[in-house]
Design an enzyme around this catalytic site. Structure first.
Site, PDB file in Angstrom:
ATOM      1  N   TYR A 154       0.809  -1.222   0.000  1.00 11.07           N
ATOM      2  CA  TYR A 154       0.000   0.000   0.000  1.00 11.07           C
ATOM      3  C   TYR A 154       0.838   1.265   0.000  1.00 11.07           C
ATOM      4  O   TYR A 154       2.042   1.231   0.160  1.00 11.07           O
ATOM      5  CB  TYR A 154      -1.045   0.003   1.106  1.00 11.07           C
ATOM      6  CG  TYR A 154      -0.650  -0.179   2.550  1.00 11.07           C
ATOM      7  CD1 TYR A 154       0.651  -0.079   3.012  1.00 11.07           C
ATOM      8  CD2 TYR A 154      -1.650  -0.443   3.492  1.00 11.07           C
ATOM      9  CE1 TYR A 154       0.953  -0.231   4.343  1.00 11.07           C
ATOM     10  CE2 TYR A 154      -1.355  -0.598   4.837  1.00 11.07           C
ATOM     11  CZ  TYR A 154      -0.061  -0.485   5.260  1.00 11.07           C
ATOM     12  OH  TYR A 154       0.227  -0.632   6.586  1.00 11.07           O
ATOM     13  N   GLU A 155       0.144   2.379  -0.203  1.00 12.13           N
ATOM     14  CA  GLU A 155       0.750   3.713  -0.381  1.00 12.13           C
ATOM     15  C   GLU A 155       1.705   3.757  -1.579  1.00 12.13           C
ATOM     16  O   GLU A 155       2.694   4.480  -1.584  1.00 12.13           O
ATOM     17  CB  GLU A 155       1.489   4.163   0.891  1.00 12.13           C
ATOM     18  CG  GLU A 155       0.734   3.954   2.177  1.00 12.13           C
ATOM     19  CD  GLU A 155      -0.668   4.561   2.178  1.00 12.13           C
ATOM     20  OE1 GLU A 155      -0.980   5.359   1.283  1.00 12.13           O
ATOM     21  OE2 GLU A 155      -1.448   4.230   3.062  1.00 12.13           O
TER      22      GLU A 155
END
Length: 594
Positions: A437-438
């Site tokens: 993620y990110e």
């Protein structure tokens, strides 16, 4: 697994002996009160909270998970989470590095980062609730109107309200140009927002009185690509206490971080307010995104530390076989497994990656402090450039290494590591998402090579490598450091040559940059860690004979391990980069199924 203990001595080493934050922080406007004693007292308080409140909730929270009530759309966090958060707020930690104008304590990032690491080690799923809130605070503080700041920041700073960032949609992850959520003007300055967001960390829960969602959506006349995205504040509850039309539709069933509510968020004409300028939402969101990427790196670091602590304690106690060179513990039926070279390989890998990562995050935290507060614009720009260059490295290299460390910790436990009750497999599961993620680690690699290195013709990279070159020059005649300075200087030159070669190849074929990116990021990561370890060895040598020789000798020995056993990975990385894109791109799509 054994109880978590905050590595306070190593924090002190990195902050005060290696990075020497006190040589910089008190001279920055607004940080005069951030003395070494203040740092020590805050870190001790954070250690006590993380060890005694958060860590005991980690495994039970994983076992219980969050509870979703489909009828009410409400989510309940695991037992103890809400109470721990209330205590966290009572201790003032949400306000630690926030603006005093909105109730913050105004402390430096170089103090907040070690606190974040401790939270990630003790209970990474819990840490995400205040972590996302701090990201929302940062975005509103940087881009919100004065009215928006006055409305939202005091409650976010106190912890009374929490925040999220709502980017991802079912058909739209990294490629935000595909985003479909719509924002229609209501005629009163507000907007009616409709769409579905997925994978929203801390998207719904019972820990705060309100949740402030930061939502990306398109205005009716917006361009179709990423240039047409705007950012909106969408609160769960309005000022009058009425419910906004933003609801949790489901919770994701996940591999790890099960105690964090990863939600599907449905917006059905939800009322929101524009932050910043129309169609400029992506740049606003990146204020939050960059902080989140550093937070991911901290997750890799924190989990690596927790796994190392568990593995080390187990390796000292677990009896299996005899040492290869003879009996180590004649009073016992077998020797502790820490005598075996392969177990030491795993423990030292964990230790080397973790301690270098801590040094890097402290360096970056200080640069963030300089970027925000330094009176000289050139100093601020240099700090900003270093943070921009190394943020994708911190995110990707540290999470890859954290996952390696977590897997090795589980391996040290043998079969017991695969069993849930020992807690080591949870660390593997919890760490895995940090690589995704990110912005996946592959995206971080493209960002590093494409945007941060090639786009400005290596300007940021040269600023960074000049610091390493200066270190090597200064220590050129230092016989004690020769075993580190020589390889570091050689690698530094090779990085320059490889960067030039990749840039020239990418000028002709952009796939060459894509093919090189992941290996290139890991190459820069090793260059950075090698520099950190050489600097740590320099400090340790200077401190020998003044007390704590075991601590400082361990730094030198671990530096030698890193250079001897981990840094040689760069030879393979250089070879794969030089081999280019052809081995990746030559296979036809239809041939993959053969």
């Amino acid at each position: 697994m054994p109880a978590y203990k905050a590595p306070l001595r190593d924090f002190d080493f990195v902050l005060n002996e290696l990075i020497k934050v006190q040589d910089v922080i008190p001279a920055l406007p607004g940080y005069q009160e951030a003395t070494q004693d203040i740092y020590t007292s805050y870190l001790e308080a954070a250690a006590q909270f993380c060890e005694n409140e958060l860590a005991p909730l980690n495994r039970p929270g994983d076992e219980e998970g969050c509870h979703f009530d489909a009828a009410t759309h409400n989510v309940t966090t695991p037992a103890g989470f809400k109470e721990a958060y209330a205590q966290y707020c009572e201790l003032g930690f949400p306000a630690l590095d926030c603006d005093p104008a909105y109730g913050g304590q105004g402390m430096p990032k170089s103090l907040a980062f070690p606190v974040m690491e401790m939270q990630c080690s003790a209970n990474v799923a819990w840490s995400m609730y205040p972590g996302l809130s701090h990201g929302a605070y940062s975005a509103i503080h940087a881009h919100g109107s004065e009215e928006q700041k006055a409305t939202y920041l005091p409650k976010l700073v106190s912890g009374e309200w929490t925040g999220t960032m709502c980017l991802t949609e079912p058909h739209c992850g990294t490629d935000l140009g595909l985003l479909k959520s719509k924002a229609e003007p209501n005629g009163d300055g507000s907007y009616s927002i409709t769409g579905t967001k997925i994978f929203i960390s801390a998207g719904e829960h019972d820990m705060s009185a309100n949740i402030i969602h930061l939502v990306l959506a398109r205005l009716p006349d917006a361009p179709k690509d990423v240039k047409g995205i705007s950012l909106f504040i969408v609160p769960k509850f309005h000022d009058d206490g009425s419910r906004n039309s933003v609801y949790c539709g489901a919770l994701e069933h996940k591999m790890g971080i099960k105690a964090n509510a990863t939600a599907v968020i449905n917006l059905d004409g939800a009322k929101g307010w524009l932050i910043g300028e129309p169609n400029k939402g992506l740049s606003c969101m990146f204020t939050m995104m960059n902080a989140a990427r550093l937070g991911c790196g901290m997750q890799g670091l924190g989990i690596g530390e927790a796994s190392f602590q568990g593995a080390l304690a187990y390796a000292k106690e677990r009896l299996q076989m005899r040492a290869l060179n003879g009996v180590h513990s004649p009073d016992k039926p077998a020797d502790p497994i820490i005598v075996h070279p392969d177990v030491r390989r795993m423990l030292l890998t964990q230790k080397a990656y973790t301690e270098a990562g801590r040094a890097l995050t402290t360096l970056l935290a200080l640069q963030l402090d300089i970027e925000e507060k330094h009176p000289d614009s050139a100093a601020r720009q240099d700090a900003a450039d270093l943070v921009a260059l190394l943020t994708p490295v911190a995110k990707a290299f540290m999470t890859d290494n954290g996952y390696t460390a977590a897997n090795m910790g589980m391996q040290v436990f043998g079969g017991h590591g695969f069993i849930r009750e020992w807690g080591m497999e949870q660390l593997v599961r919890d760490c895995r998402i940090s690589q995704i993620y990110e912005g996946t680690n592959g995206i971080q690699a493209i960002d590093l090579l494409g945007r941060k290195v090639l786009l400005d013709q290596g300007q940021k990279l040269r600023k960074f490598t000049k610091q390493i070159h200066k270190f090597c020059q200064t220590n050129e005649g230092n016989d004690k450091l020769a075993e580190f300075v020589g390889p570091l200087s050689k690698l530094l030159k090779e990085v320059g040559d490889i960067t030039m070669a990749v840039g020239m190849a990418a000028f002709k074929d952009k796939d060459e940059a894509g093919a090189a990116a992941t290996d290139y990021l890991r190459l820069i990561g090793h260059l950075t860690y090698a520099w950190m370890w050489a600097r740590m060895a320099e400090v340790a040598y200077a401190k020998l004979g003044q007390g704590e020789d075991d601590f400082y000798q361990a730094k030198i020995t671990t530096a030698r391990f890193y250079y001897a056993k981990l840094l040689p990975e760069v030879e393979a990385l250089k070879a794969t980069i030089k081999n280019g894109a052809k081995p990746l791109m030559s296979l036809g799509e239809e041939q993959f199924a053969c």
